[in-house]
Design an enzyme around this catalytic site. Sequence first.
Site: not given
Ligand code: ADP
Length: 165
Positions: A17, A41, A90, A128
């Site tokens: 992130h 969630k 990803r 996460s």
């Molecule tokens: P959500 O619950 O909305 O998917 P996340 O916190 O899991 O929220 O992710 C927020 C954004 O960050 C999403 O667009 C996700 O694809 C992106 N993201 C999560 N991990 C990574 C990573 N390792 N590299 C690039 N983008 C990421």
Amino acid sequence: MKKAIYPGSFDPVTLGHIDVIERASKLFDHLTIGVLNNIAKTPLFSTEERVNMLKEATKHIDNVEIKCFGGLTVDFAKECGANAVVRGLRAVTDFEYELQIAQLNRVIDSEIDTVFLITDLKYAYLSSSSVKEVAAYGGDISNFVTPSVEAEVKKKFEGKIKGKE
Ligand code: ADP
């Protein structure tokens, strides 16, 4: 001013992130990170905890601010005066989900566009949920999150490490 939002759960914020945030902050004049307060969630961290961890992890970037939101992403973008939504990609699995959401958002409000940043290869595997999974079994998460987030995650699992109860 070119303004964008970066919405997500950030439960907790990972180095993947942060990489997206650093890159997006260079593409836009102002970036608002929206921490989703999603009732569907059950997060490990409260909204306030997630906001605070993001504040700490992004304190080196001037044009970034952190807010929480609970409604439609496009409404949040409007509230922030932004016309772009940043999301990270990803793998192909992310793409299918993200494409659908981006299209849906454009149908709701065609003024708001989604901008995808492709993950840095070193974080392509990182999510996460994998951080929480590794921490739940007492594994080392220092390569996945900042030291202060690592400490917060460890606190959550203190005395509850799976396989060691
Ligand atoms: P959500 O619950 O909305 O998917 P996340 O916190 O899991 O929220 O992710 C927020 C954004 O960050 C999403 O667009 C996700 O694809 C992106 N993201 C999560 N991990 C990574 C990573 N390792 N590299 C690039 N983008 C990421």
